[in-house]
Design a protein around this motif. Structure first.
Motif, mmCIF file in Angstrom:
data_model
loop_
_atom_site.group_PDB
_atom_site.id
_atom_site.type_symbol
_atom_site.label_atom_id
_atom_site.label_comp_id
_atom_site.label_asym_id
_atom_site.label_seq_id
_atom_site.Cartn_x
_atom_site.Cartn_y
_atom_site.Cartn_z
ATOM 1 N N VAL A 155 -3.938 4.870 1.601
ATOM 2 C CA VAL A 155 -2.902 4.278 0.940
ATOM 3 C C VAL A 155 -1.678 5.064 0.359
ATOM 4 O O VAL A 155 -1.672 6.005 0.149
ATOM 5 N N TRP A 156 -0.214 3.863 0.543
ATOM 6 C CA TRP A 156 0.451 4.947 -0.429
ATOM 7 C C TRP A 156 1.205 4.298 -1.354
ATOM 8 O O TRP A 156 1.794 3.350 -1.520
ATOM 9 N N ASP A 157 -0.097 4.272 -2.670
ATOM 10 C CA ASP A 157 0.485 3.729 -4.093
ATOM 11 C C ASP A 157 1.668 4.297 -4.549
ATOM 12 O O ASP A 157 1.882 2.789 -4.935
ATOM 13 N N GLU A 158 1.748 4.912 -4.890
ATOM 14 C CA GLU A 158 3.498 5.780 -5.825
ATOM 15 C C GLU A 158 4.419 6.906 -4.653
ATOM 16 O O GLU A 158 3.886 7.464 -4.933
ATOM 17 N N PRO A 159 4.719 5.507 -4.159
ATOM 18 C CA PRO A 159 5.974 6.527 -3.255
ATOM 19 C C PRO A 159 7.160 7.290 -3.353
ATOM 20 O O PRO A 159 7.413 8.248 -2.450
ATOM 21 N N ASN A 160 7.591 6.613 -4.594
ATOM 22 C CA ASN A 160 8.535 7.543 -5.472
ATOM 23 C C ASN A 160 8.328 8.168 -6.666
ATOM 24 O O ASN A 160 9.453 8.441 -6.790
#
Length: 161
Positions: A155-160
Motif C-alpha cells: 500500500v501507498w498511504d502517503e504518496p505525496n
C-alpha cells in the motif's frame, strides 16, 4: 492537474482517452490476454494513465476504483482497501527499450500529483518488484502463497510525502 502536463520537455503524463488497445499492445502477452476478456467490466471503474514521449506511449498503468476483476488471492484484503477508498494500481508497465530511466517512478509520482489526496494499493507476483515499490514509498502489508501462486500486497498511504 492539467491533462497532458509535461514532466520534462518531451515526456507527458496523460489520462489515456483513446483506444485502450494502444496501451494493451505494450503489455506482455500473458497480461493482455488475461486483461482483454475482463476489460468491459474493468473499463467501468478504471482509468488508464500513460507517459508519452513524442506521441509514443513509453509507460502506463491502470487505476481501478474498487476490486479488480481478476483479484483472487487477496480478495479479503481487496475488500478492506477498496472500502477505505484506496485505488488499485494494476498493469504498471514500462516499455523494455525505456527501462532504467526511472519511468515507473515518474509514472507513480505523476499519479500522486494527479490525485493528491488519493491512497493506493497493489499486488505483485514477482518478488524483485518489491524493492522498486518500497523505494517509491509503498509498504508491504502481506505475503500470500496459494499452491504455486505467490503474491505480495503493498500500500501507498502517503504518496505525496
Amino acid at each position: 492537474m492539467v491533462l497532458g502536463t509535461p514532466i520534462t520537455m518531451r515526456l507527458k503524463f496523460t489520462k489515456h482517452q483513446g483506444d485502450p488497445n494502444d496501451f494493451f499492445k505494450l503489455l506482455p502477452s500473458s497480461w493482455s490476454e488475461g486483461l482483454l476478456p475482463l476489460w468491459q467490466d474493468y473499463a467501468l471503474k478504471s482509468e488508464i494513465f500513460t507517459l508519452v514521449d513524442h506521441g509514443e506511449i513509453v509507460a502506463g498503468g491502470i487505476l481501478v476504483k474498487g476490486i479488480p476483476e481478476d483479484m483472487h488471492l487477496f480478495l479479503q484484503e481487496s475488500m478492506q482497501w477498496a472500502s477505505k477508498g484506496y485505488r488499485y494500481i494494476g498493469y504498471l508497465w514500462v516499455v523494455e527499450t525505456r527501462r532504467n530511466q526511472h519511468l515507473g517512478s515518474k509514472w507513480l509520482q505523476e499519479l500522486a500529483r494527479y490525485y493528491p489526496k488519493m491512497h493506493f494499493w497493489l499486488t505483485i507476483e514477482e518478488e524483485p518488484l518489491k524493492d522498486f515499490y518500497l523505494r517509491n514509498g509503498f509498504r508491504m502489508v502481506r505475503e500470500l502463497q496459494n499452491g504455486e501462486a505467490h503474491e505480495w500486497l503493498l500500500v501507498w498511504d502517503e504518496p505525496n510525502k
